[in-house]
Write a protein that holds these residues in place. Structure first.
Motif, mmCIF file in Angstrom:
data_model
loop_
_atom_site.group_PDB
_atom_site.id
_atom_site.type_symbol
_atom_site.label_atom_id
_atom_site.label_comp_id
_atom_site.label_asym_id
_atom_site.label_seq_id
_atom_site.Cartn_x
_atom_site.Cartn_y
_atom_site.Cartn_z
ATOM 1 N N PRO A 245 0.826 -1.214 0.000
ATOM 2 C CA PRO A 245 0.000 0.000 0.000
ATOM 3 C C PRO A 245 0.856 1.258 0.000
ATOM 4 C CG PRO A 245 -0.112 -1.136 2.120
ATOM 5 C CD PRO A 245 0.728 -1.989 1.231
ATOM 6 N N THR A 246 0.447 2.270 -0.787
ATOM 7 C CA THR A 246 1.285 3.475 -0.908
ATOM 8 C C THR A 246 1.086 4.455 0.252
ATOM 9 O OG1 THR A 246 -0.420 4.289 -2.374
ATOM 10 C CG2 THR A 246 1.664 3.673 -3.388
ATOM 11 N N GLY A 247 -0.103 4.437 0.857
ATOM 12 C CA GLY A 247 -0.408 5.423 1.907
ATOM 13 C C GLY A 247 0.660 5.495 2.987
ATOM 14 N N PRO A 248 0.990 4.362 3.644
ATOM 15 C CA PRO A 248 1.991 4.423 4.724
ATOM 16 C C PRO A 248 3.359 4.892 4.229
ATOM 17 C CG PRO A 248 0.789 2.334 4.774
ATOM 18 C CD PRO A 248 0.364 3.034 3.518
ATOM 19 N N VAL A 253 7.465 9.109 4.170
ATOM 20 C CA VAL A 253 8.359 9.988 3.400
ATOM 21 C C VAL A 253 8.110 11.438 3.793
ATOM 22 C CG1 VAL A 253 8.826 10.869 1.069
ATOM 23 C CG2 VAL A 253 8.687 8.401 1.461
ATOM 24 N N ARG A 254 6.841 11.813 3.933
ATOM 25 C CA ARG A 254 6.518 13.199 4.321
ATOM 26 C C ARG A 254 7.139 13.544 5.673
ATOM 27 N NH1 ARG A 254 3.318 15.736 0.970
ATOM 28 N NH2 ARG A 254 1.939 14.476 -0.317
ATOM 29 N N GLN A 255 7.020 12.610 6.618
ATOM 30 C CA GLN A 255 7.570 12.875 7.955
ATOM 31 C C GLN A 255 9.092 12.986 7.908
ATOM 32 O OE1 GLN A 255 6.350 10.158 10.956
ATOM 33 N NE2 GLN A 255 4.213 10.834 10.879
ATOM 34 N N SER A 260 8.057 21.427 4.181
ATOM 35 C CA SER A 260 6.625 21.747 4.069
ATOM 36 C C SER A 260 6.214 21.930 2.604
ATOM 37 C CB SER A 260 6.291 23.000 4.883
ATOM 38 O OG SER A 260 7.104 24.049 4.438
ATOM 39 N N SER A 261 7.184 22.220 1.734
ATOM 40 C CA SER A 261 6.809 22.376 0.317
ATOM 41 C C SER A 261 7.051 21.108 -0.498
ATOM 42 C CB SER A 261 7.540 23.563 -0.287
ATOM 43 O OG SER A 261 8.887 23.520 0.077
ATOM 44 N N LEU A 262 7.280 20.000 0.204
ATOM 45 C CA LEU A 262 7.501 18.721 -0.496
ATOM 46 C C LEU A 262 6.296 18.373 -1.367
ATOM 47 C CD1 LEU A 262 9.332 16.009 -0.414
ATOM 48 C CD2 LEU A 262 7.474 15.154 0.998
#
Ligand SMILES: Nc1ncnc2c1ncn2[C@@H]1O[C@H](COP(=O)(O)OP(=O)(O)OP(=O)(O)O)[C@@H](O)[C@H]1O
Ligand SMILES: N[C@@H](CCO)C(=O)O
Length: 277
Positions: A245-248, A253-255, A260-262
């Motif tokens: 699953p891509t969600g996790p 990756v975001r964390q 913030s502009s990722l």
């Protein structure tokens, strides 16, 4: 990557560009636009008249991110010259002209041929091979807020390397080709380790030192097969298991990115783009 520069062109009384997609401001200057300057320069070099063109441009390729946007624009300009100037060049001649203009074949060959492409320049000859077409692997592109010019990324590299670093990279790049050609994602975590450019470019590509550790992190979600700078950076490309699953992965990756502009872009390995005259 399956990110395309789509162009429809026709002869016109006046030159014009209608741009949509990423960076539509590229249409603002008809004199400095890389697609048009390439078109005009190629025809001038061949002693041919360049008819005015009306262009509809839709760009999906991030600019200055190590995703080959300039290669796509150069290739498009040479294709336009070939068609509207009746040059009669083969697709290989078109690709070679764009590679010589870019100064290396890395991105133009990938853009022209699709799939996982290896390329090198021998004098004025460009040699290419494509493997890994139709691999269902998922790609996740992590784009930071700020771009990095390829020239700057190249200036960060040392003039020479130790024998150990050279040997390690030659082994791993051979393994990487095998991983794509044989559909062996299990090889990627070793094959994508680099000692030639990533250590030196990290300072200008802050996403890289934040995302590379995910490969070895015990608490990272399943399915991250490999990670590397995309081209000369600054974006980072992750190769993901299409079954996971891509969600996790995206959340993790975001964390890790702390930016913030990722921007995250999901894509796949490309098939050859279509050029119709
Ligand atoms: N669709 C386009 N139309 C016109 N010009 C473009 C287009 N795409 C790219 N360019 C030109 O190419 C420049 C970006 O080239 P640069 O080599 O810095 O980055 P890149 O090609 O995106 O990254 P890399 O070569 O590292 O993969 C832009 O500033 C612009 O001048
Ligand atoms: N492969 C090239 C980037 C291609 O744009 C480099 O790493 O400098």
């Amino acid at each position: 990557m399956s990110l395309y520069l789509n162009i429809e062109a026709g002869e016109a009384v006046e030159t014009s560009i209608q741009a949509t997609g990423r960076n539509p401001d590229l249409a603002a200057s008809l004199e400095r636009n890389l697609i048009l300057t390439t078109y005009r320069e190629v025809l001038a070099a061949q002693g041919k008249f360049a008819p005015h063109l009306s262009l509809k441009v839709h760009n999906e390729i991030p600019l200055g991110m190590g995703c080959g946007s300039s290669a796509a624009a150069l290739l498009a300009g040479v294709h336009l010259a070939n068609h509207f100037g009746d040059l009669g060049w083969t697709p290989a001649q078109v690709m070679t002209e764009a590679c010589l203009r870019e100064g290396h074949p890395d991105n133009v060959a990938a853009c022209a041929l699709g799939g996982m492409t290896t390329s090198c320049q021998q004098g004025s000859e460009i040699l290419t091979a494509t493997c890994g077409l139709d691999l269902p692997w998922r790609l996740l592109l992590a784009l930071p807020g700020a771009s990095l010019a390829t020239e700057k990324a190249r200036a960060l590299l040392p003039d020479s390397y130790s024998r150990a670093d050279a040997v390690a990279n030659i082994q791993r790049s051979s393994l990487l080709v095998a991983a794509f050609a044989l559909n062996r994602p299990d090889l990627l975590h070793i094959a994508m380790r680099d000692r030639i450019h990533q250590p030196y470019r990290s300072e200008a590509c802050p996403l890289l030192p934040r995302l590379l550790p995910l490969l070895a992190a015990a608490d990272a979600p399943a399915g991250i097969w490999g990670a590397a700078l995309s081209g000369a950076g600054p974006s980072v490309l992750l190769i993901l298991d299409p079954e996971a699953p891509t969600g996790p992965v995206e959340e993790c990756v975001r964390q890790a990115a702390e930016d913030s502009s990722l921007e995250l872009v999901q894509t796949t390995i490309s098939v050859p783009a279509e050029v119709t005259y």
